[in-house]
Write a protein that holds these residues in place. Structure first.
Motif, PDB file in Angstrom:
ATOM      1  N   GLU A  36      28.151  -0.949  13.800  1.00 26.48           N
ATOM      2  CA  GLU A  36      28.639  -1.728  12.666  1.00 26.48           C
ATOM      3  C   GLU A  36      27.484  -2.331  11.865  1.00 26.48           C
ATOM      4  N   LEU A  37      26.286  -2.298  12.417  1.00 28.76           N
ATOM      5  CA  LEU A  37      25.129  -2.903  11.774  1.00 28.76           C
ATOM      6  C   LEU A  37      24.296  -1.855  11.068  1.00 28.76           C
ATOM      7  N   ASN A  38      23.407  -2.303  10.211  1.00 31.80           N
ATOM      8  CA  ASN A  38      22.563  -1.399   9.440  1.00 31.80           C
ATOM      9  C   ASN A  38      21.294  -1.004  10.177  1.00 31.80           C
ATOM     10  N   VAL A  39      21.107  -1.472  11.389  1.00 34.43           N
ATOM     11  CA  VAL A  39      19.838  -1.283  12.077  1.00 34.43           C
ATOM     12  C   VAL A  39      19.485   0.186  12.242  1.00 34.43           C
ATOM     13  N   GLY A  40      18.262   0.528  11.902  1.00 32.57           N
ATOM     14  CA  GLY A  40      17.781   1.885  12.075  1.00 32.57           C
ATOM     15  C   GLY A  40      18.369   2.890  11.105  1.00 32.57           C
ATOM     16  N   LYS A  41      19.242   2.434  10.222  1.00 29.98           N
ATOM     17  CA  LYS A  41      19.848   3.326   9.243  1.00 29.98           C
ATOM     18  C   LYS A  41      19.193   3.062   7.903  1.00 29.98           C
ATOM     19  N   GLY A  42      19.016   4.081   7.133  1.00 28.72           N
ATOM     20  CA  GLY A  42      18.474   3.868   5.802  1.00 28.72           C
ATOM     21  C   GLY A  42      16.968   3.963   5.776  1.00 28.72           C
ATOM     22  N   ASP A  43      16.420   3.412   4.740  1.00 30.07           N
ATOM     23  CA  ASP A  43      15.012   3.539   4.481  1.00 30.07           C
ATOM     24  C   ASP A  43      14.486   2.174   4.090  1.00 30.07           C
ATOM     25  N   PRO A  44      13.444   1.686   4.644  1.00 28.58           N
ATOM     26  CA  PRO A  44      12.539   2.365   5.563  1.00 28.58           C
ATOM     27  C   PRO A  44      12.990   2.233   7.018  1.00 28.58           C
ATOM     28  N   THR A  45      12.598   3.185   7.838  1.00 28.72           N
ATOM     29  CA  THR A  45      12.825   3.086   9.272  1.00 28.72           C
ATOM     30  C   THR A  45      11.855   2.053   9.817  1.00 28.72           C
ATOM     31  N   PRO A  46      12.321   1.157  10.682  1.00 24.42           N
ATOM     32  CA  PRO A  46      11.410   0.126  11.205  1.00 24.42           C
ATOM     33  C   PRO A  46      10.205   0.737  11.936  1.00 24.42           C
ATOM     34  N   LEU A  47       9.057   0.118  11.748  1.00 17.23           N
ATOM     35  CA  LEU A  47       7.868   0.515  12.499  1.00 17.23           C
ATOM     36  C   LEU A  47       8.115   0.237  13.974  1.00 17.23           C
ATOM     37  N   ASP A  48       7.338   0.878  14.841  1.00 19.23           N
ATOM     38  CA  ASP A  48       7.578   0.766  16.281  1.00 19.23           C
ATOM     39  C   ASP A  48       7.623  -0.687  16.757  1.00 19.23           C
ATOM     40  N   TYR A  49       6.711  -1.523  16.269  1.00 14.50           N
ATOM     41  CA  TYR A  49       6.678  -2.904  16.749  1.00 14.50           C
ATOM     42  C   TYR A  49       7.884  -3.725  16.266  1.00 14.50           C
ATOM     43  N   LEU A  50       8.647  -3.177  15.314  1.00 19.39           N
ATOM     44  CA  LEU A  50       9.835  -3.873  14.812  1.00 19.39           C
ATOM     45  C   LEU A  50      11.140  -3.300  15.365  1.00 19.39           C
ATOM     46  N   LYS A  51      11.059  -2.182  16.084  1.00 26.97           N
ATOM     47  CA  LYS A  51      12.269  -1.609  16.659  1.00 26.97           C
ATOM     48  C   LYS A  51      12.749  -2.507  17.785  1.00 26.97           C
ATOM     49  N   ASP A  52      14.025  -2.810  17.770  1.00 29.44           N
ATOM     50  CA  ASP A  52      14.585  -3.756  18.730  1.00 29.44           C
ATOM     51  C   ASP A  52      15.836  -3.150  19.359  1.00 29.44           C
ATOM     52  N   PRO A  53      15.732  -2.683  20.623  1.00 33.82           N
ATOM     53  CA  PRO A  53      16.903  -2.076  21.268  1.00 33.82           C
ATOM     54  C   PRO A  53      18.027  -3.081  21.510  1.00 33.82           C
ATOM     55  N   ASN A  54      17.701  -4.362  21.446  1.00 30.27           N
ATOM     56  CA  ASN A  54      18.708  -5.406  21.654  1.00 30.27           C
ATOM     57  C   ASN A  54      19.123  -6.046  20.340  1.00 30.27           C
ATOM     58  N   TYR A  55      18.987  -5.294  19.238  1.00 30.76           N
ATOM     59  CA  TYR A  55      19.293  -5.840  17.918  1.00 30.76           C
ATOM     60  C   TYR A  55      20.679  -6.451  17.896  1.00 30.76           C
ATOM     61  N   GLY A  56      20.770  -7.599  17.320  1.00 34.20           N
ATOM     62  CA  GLY A  56      22.048  -8.263  17.107  1.00 34.20           C
ATOM     63  C   GLY A  56      21.908  -9.172  15.909  1.00 34.20           C
ATOM     64  N   SER A  57      22.974  -9.363  15.217  1.00 38.75           N
ATOM     65  CA  SER A  57      22.945 -10.244  14.063  1.00 38.75           C
ATOM     66  C   SER A  57      24.151 -11.161  14.140  1.00 38.75           C
ATOM     67  N   TYR A  58      24.085 -12.254  13.436  1.00 37.39           N
ATOM     68  CA  TYR A  58      25.204 -13.183  13.416  1.00 37.39           C
ATOM     69  C   TYR A  58      26.289 -12.670  12.483  1.00 37.39           C
ATOM     70  N   ASP A  59      27.521 -12.873  12.877  1.00 33.03           N
ATOM     71  CA  ASP A  59      28.681 -12.480  12.077  1.00 33.03           C
ATOM     72  C   ASP A  59      29.098 -13.697  11.257  1.00 33.03           C
ATOM     73  N   VAL A  60      28.502 -13.830  10.074  1.00 28.87           N
ATOM     74  CA  VAL A  60      28.763 -14.977   9.199  1.00 28.87           C
ATOM     75  C   VAL A  60      29.242 -14.455   7.854  1.00 28.87           C
ATOM     76  N   ASN A  61      30.441 -14.823   7.468  1.00 25.86           N
ATOM     77  CA  ASN A  61      30.965 -14.424   6.160  1.00 25.86           C
ATOM     78  C   ASN A  61      30.237 -15.190   5.069  1.00 25.86           C
ATOM     79  N   LEU A  62      29.886 -14.488   4.004  1.00 26.23           N
ATOM     80  CA  LEU A  62      29.172 -15.067   2.876  1.00 26.23           C
ATOM     81  C   LEU A  62      29.961 -14.800   1.600  1.00 26.23           C
ATOM     82  N   THR A  63      30.110 -15.819   0.770  1.00 23.32           N
ATOM     83  CA  THR A  63      30.827 -15.689  -0.490  1.00 23.32           C
ATOM     84  C   THR A  63      30.006 -16.348  -1.588  1.00 23.32           C
ATOM     85  N   VAL A  64      29.928 -15.693  -2.736  1.00 27.86           N
ATOM     86  CA  VAL A  64      29.256 -16.272  -3.895  1.00 27.86           C
ATOM     87  C   VAL A  64      30.271 -16.394  -5.015  1.00 27.86           C
TER      88      VAL A  64
END
Length: 115
Positions: A11-39
């Motif tokens: 469900e997350l954008n991790v590792g998808k798209g461009d640019p691909t994270p450099l090795d030191y930024l790759k995080d197998p435990n990637y997680g993000s907060y589920d916070v709704n945002l409205t403008v």
């Protein structure tokens, strides 16, 4: 709304798209907060507001941890009170676009405000 961690990599954008994270930024435990945002925008001549976009923090391409690592890898220290900015947080649908440039499709679409 409750604040919760989202560990579903599909469900997350991790590792998808461009640019691909450099090795030191790759995080197998990637997680993000589920916070709704409205403008919403409110022209100065009215009390009416118009919701122009709705997104979610889970759409961030770079996690807060990755931002901190990338910031500090060059030797730039983080100090108490320093802020990290997320930049644009856009989803896949038009109503999830996170900037006026995206919402107006480079100025080709009108953004109509109530009032």
């Amino acid at each position: 709304d409750d604040l919760k961690m989202n560990d579903d990599a599909e469900e997350l954008n991790v590792g998808k798209g461009d640019p691909t994270p450099l090795d030191y930024l790759k995080d197998p435990n990637y997680g993000s907060y589920d916070v709704n945002l409205t403008v919403s925008l409110q022209p100065s001549n009215t009390q009416k507001t118009t919701k122009v976009c709705q997104s979610n923090l889970k759409h961030m391409y770079w996690s807060s941890v990755q931002q901190l690592v990338h910031h500090s890898v060059t030797g730039c220290p983080m100090r108490a009170g320093d802020l990290l900015a997320s930049g644009t947080i856009s989803g896949k649908e038009q109503h999830n676009f996170g900037s006026m440039l995206e919402l107006s499709w480079k100025g080709n679409r009108e953004i109509i405000l109530d009032g």
